[in-house]
Design a protein around this motif. Structure first.
Motif, PDB file in Angstrom:
ATOM      1  N   GLU A  20       0.830  -1.205   0.000  1.00  0.00           N
ATOM      2  CA  GLU A  20       0.000   0.000   0.000  1.00  0.00           C
ATOM      3  C   GLU A  20       0.867   1.259   0.000  1.00  0.00           C
ATOM      4  O   GLU A  20       0.648   2.191   0.771  1.00  0.00           O
ATOM      5  N   VAL A  21       1.841   1.258  -0.902  1.00  0.00           N
ATOM      6  CA  VAL A  21       2.770   2.378  -1.050  1.00  0.00           C
ATOM      7  C   VAL A  21       2.502   3.060  -2.386  1.00  0.00           C
ATOM      8  O   VAL A  21       2.537   2.415  -3.444  1.00  0.00           O
ATOM      9  N   ASP A  22       2.216   4.361  -2.338  1.00  0.00           N
ATOM     10  CA  ASP A  22       1.956   5.099  -3.572  1.00  0.00           C
ATOM     11  C   ASP A  22       3.244   5.408  -4.324  1.00  0.00           C
ATOM     12  O   ASP A  22       3.334   5.192  -5.538  1.00  0.00           O
ATOM     13  N   ARG A  23       4.232   5.940  -3.585  1.00  0.00           N
ATOM     14  CA  ARG A  23       5.488   6.348  -4.226  1.00  0.00           C
ATOM     15  C   ARG A  23       6.654   5.915  -3.346  1.00  0.00           C
ATOM     16  O   ARG A  23       6.560   5.927  -2.114  1.00  0.00           O
ATOM     17  N   ALA A  24       7.762   5.567  -3.999  1.00  0.00           N
ATOM     18  CA  ALA A  24       8.942   5.118  -3.269  1.00  0.00           C
ATOM     19  C   ALA A  24      10.191   5.526  -4.035  1.00  0.00           C
ATOM     20  O   ALA A  24      10.154   5.792  -5.237  1.00  0.00           O
ATOM     21  N   SER A  25      11.302   5.551  -3.328  1.00  0.00           N
ATOM     22  CA  SER A  25      12.601   5.632  -3.979  1.00  0.00           C
ATOM     23  C   SER A  25      13.085   4.206  -4.205  1.00  0.00           C
ATOM     24  O   SER A  25      12.744   3.290  -3.450  1.00  0.00           O
ATOM     25  N   VAL A  26      13.869   4.022  -5.258  1.00  0.00           N
ATOM     26  CA  VAL A  26      14.371   2.690  -5.597  1.00  0.00           C
ATOM     27  C   VAL A  26      15.877   2.748  -5.760  1.00  0.00           C
ATOM     28  O   VAL A  26      16.396   3.602  -6.485  1.00  0.00           O
ATOM     29  N   CYS A  27      16.553   1.835  -5.075  1.00  0.00           N
ATOM     30  CA  CYS A  27      17.995   1.668  -5.203  1.00  0.00           C
ATOM     31  C   CYS A  27      18.241   0.287  -5.778  1.00  0.00           C
ATOM     32  O   CYS A  27      17.920  -0.721  -5.151  1.00  0.00           O
ATOM     33  N   GLY A  28      18.795   0.233  -6.976  1.00  0.00           N
ATOM     34  CA  GLY A  28      19.044  -1.047  -7.619  1.00  0.00           C
ATOM     35  C   GLY A  28      20.509  -1.210  -7.969  1.00  0.00           C
ATOM     36  O   GLY A  28      21.157  -0.257  -8.413  1.00  0.00           O
ATOM     37  N   LEU A  29      21.023  -2.417  -7.766  1.00  0.00           N
ATOM     38  CA  LEU A  29      22.416  -2.717  -8.083  1.00  0.00           C
ATOM     39  C   LEU A  29      22.469  -3.780  -9.167  1.00  0.00           C
ATOM     40  O   LEU A  29      21.793  -4.806  -9.069  1.00  0.00           O
ATOM     41  N   SER A  30      23.242  -3.525 -10.208  1.00  0.00           N
ATOM     42  CA  SER A  30      23.422  -4.440 -11.329  1.00  0.00           C
ATOM     43  C   SER A  30      22.080  -4.712 -12.007  1.00  0.00           C
ATOM     44  O   SER A  30      21.435  -3.782 -12.495  1.00  0.00           O
ATOM     45  N   LEU A  31      21.598  -5.964 -12.031  1.00  0.00           N
ATOM     46  CA  LEU A  31      20.276  -6.241 -12.598  1.00  0.00           C
ATOM     47  C   LEU A  31      19.222  -5.373 -11.938  1.00  0.00           C
ATOM     48  O   LEU A  31      18.317  -4.849 -12.600  1.00  0.00           O
TER      49      LEU A  31
ATOM     50  N   ALA B 219      15.396  -0.710 -11.882  1.00  0.00           N
ATOM     51  CA  ALA B 219      15.121   0.664 -11.443  1.00  0.00           C
ATOM     52  C   ALA B 219      15.028   1.609 -12.635  1.00  0.00           C
ATOM     53  O   ALA B 219      14.194   2.521 -12.655  1.00  0.00           O
ATOM     54  N   LEU B 220      15.863   1.395 -13.638  1.00  0.00           N
ATOM     55  CA  LEU B 220      15.825   2.241 -14.827  1.00  0.00           C
ATOM     56  C   LEU B 220      14.523   2.036 -15.597  1.00  0.00           C
ATOM     57  O   LEU B 220      13.905   3.010 -16.056  1.00  0.00           O
ATOM     58  N   TRP B 221      14.078   0.786 -15.719  1.00  0.00           N
ATOM     59  CA  TRP B 221      12.785   0.531 -16.382  1.00  0.00           C
ATOM     60  C   TRP B 221      11.676   1.266 -15.635  1.00  0.00           C
ATOM     61  O   TRP B 221      10.798   1.885 -16.261  1.00  0.00           O
ATOM     62  N   LEU B 222      11.702   1.220 -14.317  1.00  0.00           N
ATOM     63  CA  LEU B 222      10.682   1.912 -13.530  1.00  0.00           C
ATOM     64  C   LEU B 222      10.753   3.418 -13.762  1.00  0.00           C
ATOM     65  O   LEU B 222       9.718   4.090 -13.874  1.00  0.00           O
ATOM     66  N   GLY B 223      11.962   3.964 -13.826  1.00  0.00           N
ATOM     67  CA  GLY B 223      12.114   5.386 -14.078  1.00  0.00           C
ATOM     68  C   GLY B 223      11.532   5.807 -15.411  1.00  0.00           C
ATOM     69  O   GLY B 223      10.996   6.918 -15.554  1.00  0.00           O
ATOM     70  N   ILE B 224      11.627   4.921 -16.378  1.00  0.00           N
ATOM     71  CA  ILE B 224      11.106   5.212 -17.726  1.00  0.00           C
ATOM     72  C   ILE B 224       9.596   5.026 -17.796  1.00  0.00           C
ATOM     73  O   ILE B 224       8.883   5.854 -18.369  1.00  0.00           O
ATOM     74  N   HIS B 225       9.091   3.960 -17.188  1.00  0.00           N
ATOM     75  CA  HIS B 225       7.705   3.549 -17.417  1.00  0.00           C
ATOM     76  C   HIS B 225       6.747   3.809 -16.252  1.00  0.00           C
ATOM     77  O   HIS B 225       5.525   3.718 -16.444  1.00  0.00           O
ATOM     78  N   ALA B 226       7.277   4.096 -15.068  1.00  0.00           N
ATOM     79  CA  ALA B 226       6.386   4.315 -13.920  1.00  0.00           C
ATOM     80  C   ALA B 226       6.821   5.529 -13.112  1.00  0.00           C
ATOM     81  O   ALA B 226       6.969   5.443 -11.885  1.00  0.00           O
ATOM     82  N   PRO B 227       6.998   6.687 -13.755  1.00  0.00           N
ATOM     83  CA  PRO B 227       7.509   7.857 -13.030  1.00  0.00           C
ATOM     84  C   PRO B 227       6.602   8.303 -11.892  1.00  0.00           C
ATOM     85  O   PRO B 227       7.076   8.848 -10.888  1.00  0.00           O
ATOM     86  N   GLY B 228       5.303   8.060 -12.027  1.00  0.00           N
ATOM     87  CA  GLY B 228       4.369   8.496 -10.996  1.00  0.00           C
ATOM     88  C   GLY B 228       4.468   7.710  -9.700  1.00  0.00           C
ATOM     89  O   GLY B 228       3.914   8.136  -8.685  1.00  0.00           O
ATOM     90  N   ARG B 229       5.168   6.578  -9.715  1.00  0.00           N
ATOM     91  CA  ARG B 229       5.316   5.764  -8.507  1.00  0.00           C
ATOM     92  C   ARG B 229       6.650   6.013  -7.806  1.00  0.00           C
ATOM     93  O   ARG B 229       6.934   5.365  -6.787  1.00  0.00           O
ATOM     94  N   LEU B 230       7.452   6.934  -8.345  1.00  0.00           N
ATOM     95  CA  LEU B 230       8.821   7.096  -7.861  1.00  0.00           C
ATOM     96  C   LEU B 230       9.071   8.455  -7.226  1.00  0.00           C
ATOM     97  O   LEU B 230       8.484   9.465  -7.610  1.00  0.00           O
ATOM     98  N   GLN B 231       9.990   8.430  -6.267  1.00  0.00           N
ATOM     99  CA  GLN B 231      10.529   9.663  -5.711  1.00  0.00           C
ATOM    100  C   GLN B 231      11.929   9.899  -6.264  1.00  0.00           C
ATOM    101  O   GLN B 231      12.129  10.711  -7.142  1.00  0.00           O
ATOM    102  N   ARG B 232      12.900   9.151  -5.768  1.00  0.00           N
ATOM    103  CA  ARG B 232      14.278   9.284  -6.266  1.00  0.00           C
ATOM    104  C   ARG B 232      14.829   7.909  -6.633  1.00  0.00           C
ATOM    105  O   ARG B 232      14.312   6.875  -6.192  1.00  0.00           O
ATOM    106  N   LEU B 233      15.897   7.916  -7.453  1.00  0.00           N
ATOM    107  CA  LEU B 233      16.492   6.678  -7.933  1.00  0.00           C
ATOM    108  C   LEU B 233      17.977   6.631  -7.611  1.00  0.00           C
ATOM    109  O   LEU B 233      18.662   7.654  -7.642  1.00  0.00           O
ATOM    110  N   ILE B 234      18.458   5.416  -7.334  1.00  0.00           N
ATOM    111  CA  ILE B 234      19.894   5.175  -7.181  1.00  0.00           C
ATOM    112  C   ILE B 234      20.254   4.007  -8.084  1.00  0.00           C
ATOM    113  O   ILE B 234      19.672   2.917  -7.969  1.00  0.00           O
TER     114      ILE B 234
END
Length: 265
Positions: A85-96, A101-116
């Motif tokens: 039940e989380v509307d928006r989150a930051s995502v930290c992804g390593l390697s795969l 995380a990059l796919w999410l940044g491209i296709h789901a910007p409304g669910r994201l805060q910041r990316l690492i």
């Protein structure tokens, strides 16, 4: 053991940390489980509501019987956010996890805060490399690969002085279901997000390892240059910088997310 279902596959996840904190999702590398983040969890749990999970075919998550794409791995994360039940989150992804995380940044910007994006690239390796990796695992299984992976993930000095940790991680890799590992190798073989990087709107931090043979600093610098809003950090590490340089890694992530709290509202 909390689980949810995504695309017909049961996913194992853990939600911990500060129940009133902003949500931080940690997305794993190929051949690992949510325990690959154990070194940075203490620095994160006091501040954030931490969502860790095993990717499909890894750890306690079920194996997908059908091939899948990077889109499915991204939608798995969205399902986990819905489950929590989380509307928006930051995502930290390593390697795969960074590619997810990059796919999410491209296709789901409304669910994201910041990316690492850590030790990753919009295109990791090449088709021939992944075909060779797939053939190797099919022929010899995961055990021989586990030892070779340690040499890609950690500097010789770190390996020499942390034998118990190396055995722990070797066992984690060797225990990975080869079907899950091979399916994710195929995802990386077939994924090239370079043409779409410019669509990422979230403020991003790109972390590389100076000595990383899998995703060298040149990959990280290229990603950094292509992102609209990005900062770049290079650590004295091989591929698993979140483990080998845990203190510096966690500090950089905390700083990046704190800036978001000040500027992103």
């Amino acid at each position: 053991m909390p689980t949810t279902e995504s695309g017909g596959v049961r996913l194992h996840y853990e939600l911990s940390g500060n129940p009133r904190g902003a949500v931080l999702v940690l997305a794993n590398s190929l051949g690992s489980t949510l325990h690959m983040w154990d070194k940075v969890v203490p620095a994160f749990e006091s501040r954030y509501r931490l969502l860790r999970f095993d990717m499909r075919g890894h750890g306690e998550s079920a194996v997908s019987l059908e091939p899948f794409t990077i889109e499915q791995l991204g939608r798995d994360v969205l399902q986990l956010l819905d489950e929590a039940e989380v509307d928006r989150a930051s995502v930290c992804g390593l390697s795969l996890g960074g590619v997810v995380a990059l796919w999410l940044g491209i296709h789901a910007p409304g669910r994201l805060q910041r990316l690492i994006f850590a030790n990753t690239a919009a295109r990791i390796g090449n088709r021939e490399m992944w075909e060779q990796r797939i053939a190797t695992v099919r022929n010899t299984g995961m055990a021989p690969l586990a030892a070779a992976t340690l040499e890609r993930w950690f500097t010789p000095t770190y390996r020499a002085h942390h034998a118990e940790e190396m055995e722990q991680i070797r066992e984690m890799i060797a225990a990975t279901d080869p079907r899950g590992y091979l399916a994710c190798c195929a995802v990386l073989r077939d994924t090239d997000l370079r043409p779409q990087i410019g669509a990422v709107e979230a403020a991003s931090l790109v972390i590389t390892g100076t000595h990383d043979p899998a995703t060298p600093p040149s990959d990280g610098r290229a990603l950094h240059a292509a992102l609209r809003k990005s900062r770049y950090l290079e650590l004295d590490a091989f591929h698993l910088s979140a483990w080998e340089c845990a203190e510096e890694f966690a500090g950089a992530v905390v700083k990046h997310l704190a800036e978001g709290e000040e500027t992103d509202g």
